[in-house]
Structures are given as C-alpha cells and as structure tokens.
Write a protein that holds these residues in place. Structure first.
Motif, PDB file in Angstrom:
ATOM      1  N   ASN A 206       0.798  -1.308   0.023  1.00 48.97           N
ATOM      2  CA  ASN A 206       0.006  -0.077   0.039  1.00 48.97           C
ATOM      3  C   ASN A 206       0.881   1.207   0.034  1.00 48.97           C
ATOM      4  N   ASP A 207       2.203   1.130  -0.146  1.00 46.81           N
ATOM      5  CA  ASP A 207       3.049   2.349  -0.419  1.00 46.81           C
ATOM      6  C   ASP A 207       3.276   2.331  -1.903  1.00 46.81           C
ATOM      7  N   ASP A 208       3.589   3.666  -2.458  1.00 42.83           N
ATOM      8  CA  ASP A 208       4.159   3.943  -3.711  1.00 42.83           C
ATOM      9  C   ASP A 208       5.596   3.640  -3.836  1.00 42.83           C
ATOM     10  N   ILE A 209       5.956   3.229  -4.907  1.00 43.60           N
ATOM     11  CA  ILE A 209       7.354   3.096  -5.426  1.00 43.60           C
ATOM     12  C   ILE A 209       7.555   4.093  -6.485  1.00 43.60           C
ATOM     13  N   GLU A 210       8.910   5.193  -6.216  1.00 45.43           N
ATOM     14  CA  GLU A 210       8.847   6.153  -7.074  1.00 45.43           C
ATOM     15  C   GLU A 210      10.361   6.270  -7.557  1.00 45.43           C
ATOM     16  N   GLU A 211      10.627   6.648  -8.702  1.00 38.89           N
ATOM     17  CA  GLU A 211      11.920   6.991  -9.162  1.00 38.89           C
ATOM     18  C   GLU A 211      12.058   8.141 -10.093  1.00 38.89           C
ATOM     19  N   GLN A 212      13.227   8.763 -10.145  1.00 32.69           N
ATOM     20  CA  GLN A 212      13.475   9.940 -11.127  1.00 32.69           C
ATOM     21  C   GLN A 212      14.557   9.611 -12.033  1.00 32.69           C
ATOM     22  N   SER A 213      14.404  10.271 -13.295  1.00 35.67           N
ATOM     23  CA  SER A 213      15.582  10.231 -14.035  1.00 35.67           C
ATOM     24  C   SER A 213      16.440  11.517 -13.594  1.00 35.67           C
ATOM     25  N   ASP A 214      17.789  11.164 -14.431  1.00 35.10           N
ATOM     26  CA  ASP A 214      18.818  12.354 -14.299  1.00 35.10           C
ATOM     27  C   ASP A 214      18.135  13.834 -15.116  1.00 35.10           C
ATOM     28  N   SER A 215      18.412  14.929 -14.748  1.00 31.04           N
ATOM     29  CA  SER A 215      17.913  16.156 -15.341  1.00 31.04           C
ATOM     30  C   SER A 215      18.858  16.458 -16.559  1.00 31.04           C
ATOM     31  N   THR A 216      18.366  16.856 -17.714  1.00 32.46           N
ATOM     32  CA  THR A 216      19.130  17.306 -18.579  1.00 32.46           C
ATOM     33  C   THR A 216      18.340  18.528 -19.494  1.00 32.46           C
ATOM     34  N   ASP A 217      19.289  19.314 -20.151  1.00 34.27           N
ATOM     35  CA  ASP A 217      18.616  20.369 -21.240  1.00 34.27           C
ATOM     36  C   ASP A 217      18.678  19.763 -22.537  1.00 34.27           C
ATOM     37  N   ILE A 218      17.503  20.245 -23.320  1.00 35.37           N
ATOM     38  CA  ILE A 218      17.059  19.882 -24.777  1.00 35.37           C
ATOM     39  C   ILE A 218      17.076  21.101 -25.425  1.00 35.37           C
ATOM     40  N   GLY A 219      18.148  21.212 -26.469  1.00 37.80           N
ATOM     41  CA  GLY A 219      18.187  22.303 -27.386  1.00 37.80           C
ATOM     42  C   GLY A 219      17.127  22.446 -28.277  1.00 37.80           C
ATOM     43  N   ASP A 220      16.985  23.755 -28.925  1.00 35.75           N
ATOM     44  CA  ASP A 220      15.610  23.957 -29.554  1.00 35.75           C
ATOM     45  C   ASP A 220      15.598  23.005 -30.682  1.00 35.75           C
ATOM     46  N   GLY A 221      14.271  22.445 -30.985  1.00 35.16           N
ATOM     47  CA  GLY A 221      13.927  21.576 -32.099  1.00 35.16           C
ATOM     48  C   GLY A 221      14.574  20.153 -31.965  1.00 35.16           C
ATOM     49  N   LYS A 222      15.192  19.870 -30.798  1.00 38.00           N
ATOM     50  CA  LYS A 222      15.734  18.708 -30.483  1.00 38.00           C
ATOM     51  C   LYS A 222      15.043  17.712 -29.628  1.00 38.00           C
ATOM     52  N   ASP A 223      15.570  16.457 -29.384  1.00 42.13           N
ATOM     53  CA  ASP A 223      14.855  15.628 -28.565  1.00 42.13           C
ATOM     54  C   ASP A 223      16.031  14.943 -27.802  1.00 42.13           C
ATOM     55  N   GLU A 224      15.620  14.405 -26.481  1.00 39.20           N
ATOM     56  CA  GLU A 224      16.430  13.386 -25.753  1.00 39.20           C
ATOM     57  C   GLU A 224      15.777  12.128 -25.413  1.00 39.20           C
ATOM     58  N   ILE A 225      16.532  11.233 -24.907  1.00 40.80           N
ATOM     59  CA  ILE A 225      15.563   9.971 -24.227  1.00 40.80           C
ATOM     60  C   ILE A 225      16.009   9.845 -22.970  1.00 40.80           C
ATOM     61  N   LEU A 226      15.480  10.015 -21.795  1.00 37.95           N
ATOM     62  CA  LEU A 226      15.643   9.766 -20.453  1.00 37.95           C
ATOM     63  C   LEU A 226      15.079   8.507 -19.889  1.00 37.95           C
ATOM     64  N   GLU A 227      15.796   7.857 -19.230  1.00 35.87           N
ATOM     65  CA  GLU A 227      15.646   6.680 -18.441  1.00 35.87           C
ATOM     66  C   GLU A 227      15.643   6.556 -16.960  1.00 35.87           C
ATOM     67  N   LEU A 228      14.768   5.492 -16.606  1.00 34.62           N
ATOM     68  CA  LEU A 228      14.716   5.131 -15.002  1.00 34.62           C
ATOM     69  C   LEU A 228      14.448   3.906 -15.030  1.00 34.62           C
ATOM     70  N   GLU A 229      14.697   3.288 -13.767  1.00 40.15           N
ATOM     71  CA  GLU A 229      14.433   1.884 -13.352  1.00 40.15           C
ATOM     72  C   GLU A 229      13.531   1.894 -12.219  1.00 40.15           C
ATOM     73  N   LEU A 230      12.385   1.097 -12.300  1.00 39.49           N
ATOM     74  CA  LEU A 230      11.427   0.613 -11.248  1.00 39.49           C
ATOM     75  C   LEU A 230      11.494  -0.809 -10.921  1.00 39.49           C
ATOM     76  N   GLU A 231      11.729  -1.227  -9.737  1.00 41.06           N
ATOM     77  CA  GLU A 231      11.759  -2.754  -9.469  1.00 41.06           C
ATOM     78  C   GLU A 231      10.554  -2.910  -8.816  1.00 41.06           C
ATOM     79  N   ILE A 232       9.768  -4.080  -9.294  1.00 37.94           N
ATOM     80  CA  ILE A 232       8.474  -4.472  -8.553  1.00 37.94           C
ATOM     81  C   ILE A 232       8.954  -5.262  -7.197  1.00 37.94           C
ATOM     82  N   PRO A 233       8.423  -4.872  -6.234  1.00 37.65           N
ATOM     83  CA  PRO A 233       8.640  -5.770  -4.942  1.00 37.65           C
ATOM     84  C   PRO A 233       8.268  -7.124  -5.205  1.00 37.65           C
ATOM     85  N   LEU A 234       9.362  -7.939  -4.361  1.00 39.29           N
ATOM     86  CA  LEU A 234       9.068  -9.428  -4.372  1.00 39.29           C
ATOM     87  C   LEU A 234       7.888 -10.112  -3.908  1.00 39.29           C
TER      88      LEU A 234
END
Length: 445
Positions: free
Chosen positions: A210-238
C-alpha cells in the motif's frame, strides 16, 4: 557553543520548510467590457484556485474577500459591477468535454486547479431571471493559449529483454521482482530556446504494501528543435500482490514557464502458481585449502506455499549438500551452507545448485575460480579474505548474494548471538564513561 546550537536549530527548521511544489499552467480568457478579448497563459502552484490564476494575469483586477463566501471580483481594468444595469463579472470554466465554457457553480476562489489543461474565463454580463449569465466569453483550446513546448514523443518499457512501446492508458504485465526500464523520448518544440532541467518522474501507486514506489531520471537540457531519451528503473517488490496498479509518468521542463505532461498507464502484476526467485552468485574467486560459506536468498513469488528440496553439488571438489525447507507465499528465506576447497584444487569448477518444488525444477550454476598462492600451498591459512559478490538475474531481479571465507576454528559474525552483541556494546559504553570520569577527576586534582 550556544550560538552554534542555535545555528543548527535554525538550519534544521529551514530544511523542514523546504517543500517541492508542482506547478500548473492555466489558460485565461477575459471578455472585457469594451468587447476586446484578453488571453494569457499563467502559472500557479498545484492545488491553487482560479482566483490565484487571475491574480497572475496582466490585467488589473480588484477583489474583495468575505469570510465564509470567498473572493468577489469587483472590477477589471477599472470597470466595476453595475447594480443599476444588472451587470457583473461572471466566472466560467472549461466543461468536462473540454470543448466550451460553462458557467461556474462555485466562486473563483473555490475552483481548484491541479492539471495543466484547464481554461478559465471572465465576462462582463447581465443575467436572466434565473440568475444565469447571458454573455459567455469565446472559448479557446488550452494548446492555443498555452503553446506546447514540451512534447513526449515516445514512451517504452523493457522487462527482461522484452521491449514495448506504450500509448497513454495502455497496460502491461510484470511479475514480482521484475526490473522495469522506462524510456521516455522528450522533444523541445520551441524553435529558439533550450528547454531546461527536463526530467522524468515515475510512480507506481500502492504496489509496495500500500505504499508507492517512485523513481526519477537524471535532469538534462534539450536544445531548440531537438529531443532526448531519459531513462529510469522501477523494481517490482518481491512481495507485491497480484492486481492492477496505476503508473503515473510526469515529464517536466522549464522555458519561459515551467511545463509538464502527465501520462497514466496500468501495471498488471501477474503471478505464476509456482515460482521462486533465487539469488545466488554467478562467479566467485576462491583460494584452495580454505572454508567458505555459500549464502542463498529464496523468495516465493508464486501463488502457493512451497515445499523445497535443495542440492548443491560438485563432484570434483567432493561437495554434496542437501536440504529441505518450506517457503510460504509472499515470504522469503536465507540459507547458508559451508564447504571447504581442497588444497589440491586449482582452476575453474562449476557448482550446481538445484531447487525442486511442486512440478518445478530450477538450476543455477556458480563458477568457482580457485587459485593457490605460495603461502596456501605451504599450509598457511592465515587471513580471512572475502570472496567477491555479484548480483544475478535468473529471470527475476535478485538480492545480493556472496561467498565468505573462514577458518574452521574462527567464529563467524553471523554466529554471534544478539545478547552477546548488546553486552559488547554496553561494555564499551561503560568503559568510555569510566575513562571520562578518570580524566575529569585528574584535572580537578
């Protein structure tokens, strides 16, 4: 010293006051008394009201406050309510279909805003006999007022090597112990400026007892008209229960205003009838002639209780270990088994660990790299070096396991009783107090 204590108290109090607040962009449409139209995109903290949004507008507004009623709009740009003409300022908000304005049944200070797709309006209007406002401000879509800058182009999840692209509202299946790699492709639609401090936050609601699991990616800047892929991992409790859980993905970034996009998905935890998650080292380096302890973590991630038979075998090193035990559903157990590496052993050996339960048979192989230095070959077994430990993933996310080496006549840390440890700590504290008392008395004399 007192000043230093006060400084620490002030610093601690200041840290308690630091609160991270999400912000919402709101579109405002005001039909002025002269018939002209004012539209703006303003920013307020989550949980604030339409009143706060109008306060951020560039228009001059005069409000009065009455306890129990809230804020009343007296005038906009110097045009006040006209009792004789029966004209007043009326508050409007976006309808549930997000296609038009509807007259608000609550005041602006009672209309809370917690998402970025809200459009609110004002008009200077007369009312009919039922006190319904007559003149409605022209409606504008949220994206026409708050020009989109942050664009979530693609969201995908990878679980145990299988990768899927998600559309908003999609669901996907996981098992207890699975590691979810969440990838979000974010684009900057602005043509001139960078989108700064872009990051992704993911929350799975109520999945961890009944508690949440929460993760956050690293922060980055994205140039005008550009795109970036941001990643993070979430582990399902056993010990996650079977069922459906909400996954909330929030993407944020800053340009002239803070921008965000919130996407919702569904995580389906699906259990097999019989399945164990086993953590055991894949490869370890050992020394000949020494004793070692093999530590194994076993978690029942299936639906049923299990009676388990375990064997650990290597014929070349004369290792043959057998054990039986029970593991209840959503429970786990730690096992530890000792063996000795023969003095004549050298090279690589394969240690086979087998678990049999219900109709299942799980096998895990550990490579033992055995080396002998000159001291060991002379029979000198002094020193208790620890062998390396590794995480492995035999189909599930596993806890860390390790080998520990020991001489047969030396007590292992895990063999110490809790009472002994407590007495050892208390004894050290008493010893320190005695030393302090002796020093104080010596200084007085």
């Amino acid at each position: 010293m007192l000043k230093i204590k006060k400084l620490f108290i002030y610093m601690f109090a200041a840290m308690l006051l630091i609160v991270v607040v999400q912000a919402a962009n709101v579109g405002t449409v005001v039909l002025l008394a002269d018939g002209s139209l004012n539209t703006e995109c303003v920013n307020i903290d989550d949980g604030k009201t339409a009143y706060h949004a109008f306060q951020e507008s560039s228009l001059t507004m005069d409000w009065s406050y009455t306890v129990g009623i809230g804020h009343f709009l007296n005038s906009v740009e110097g045009v006040a309510s006209d009792n004789d003409a029966g004209k007043y300022w009326s508050f409007w908000h976006i309808n549930s279909a997000e296609t038009d304005f509807e007259s608000a049944m609550v005041g602006a200070s009672d209309y809370e805003i917690e998402t970025d797709d809200k459009v609110i309006g004002l008009s200077y209007t007369s009312f009919d006999n039922s006190w319904n406002p007559i003149t409605k401000p022209p409606f504008s879509d949220y994206d026409d007022i708050c020009e989109p800058v942050l664009d979530v182009e693609k969201v995908s999840v990878e679980i145990d090597g299988d990768k899927d692209t998600l559309k908003e509202g999609d669901s996907f299946k996981v098992k207890p112990g699975d590691l979810i790699l969440l990838s979000v492709k974010v684009g900057n639609l602005h043509e001139d400026d960078d989108l700064e401090d872009v990051e992704v936050e993911a929350i799975i609601r109520d999945i961890d007892d009944n508690d949440d699991i929460e993760e956050q990616s690293d922060s980055t800047d994205i140039g005008d008209g550009k795109d970036e892929i941001l990643e993070l991992e979430l582990e399902i409790p056993l010990d996650a229960d079977e069922g459906d859980y909400e996954l909330e993905v929030t993407v944020t970034g800053d340009l002239e205003l803070p921008y965000r996009q919130v996407l919702l998905y569904e995580v389906e935890v699906d259990k097999e009838s019989h399945e164990l998650a086993v953590g055991i080292s894949e490869t370890v380096d050992l020394e000949c002639g020494k004793s070692y302890r093999l530590n194994i973590e076993i978690d029942n991630i299936g639906k049923d209780d299990e009676d388990v038979s375990l064997t650990i075998i290597n014929d070349d090193m004369d290792i043959s270990i057998q054990d039986s035990f029970d593991v209840d559903e959503n429970e786990g157990t730690s096992k530890s088994y000792s063996f000795r590496v023969p003095s004549a052993a050298i090279g690589s050996y394969s240690l086979l660990t087998t678990l049999v339960y219900s109709d299942e048979r799980d096998e895990y192989r550990t490579t033992l790299n055995v080396d002998c230095d000159e001291e060991t070959q002379d029979g000198n077994l002094a020193g208790l070096p620890n062998a390396g430990a590794q995480n492995i993933n035999p189909g599930n996310s596993q806890p860390q396991l390790n080998f520990t080496s020991s001489n047969s006549n030396q007590t292992q840390p895990e063999d110490l009783s809790p009472i002994y440890v407590v007495l050892l700590i208390v004894g050290n504290i008493i010893l320190v107090l005695i030393v302090i008392i002796v020093i104080v008395r010596w200084r007085k004399n």
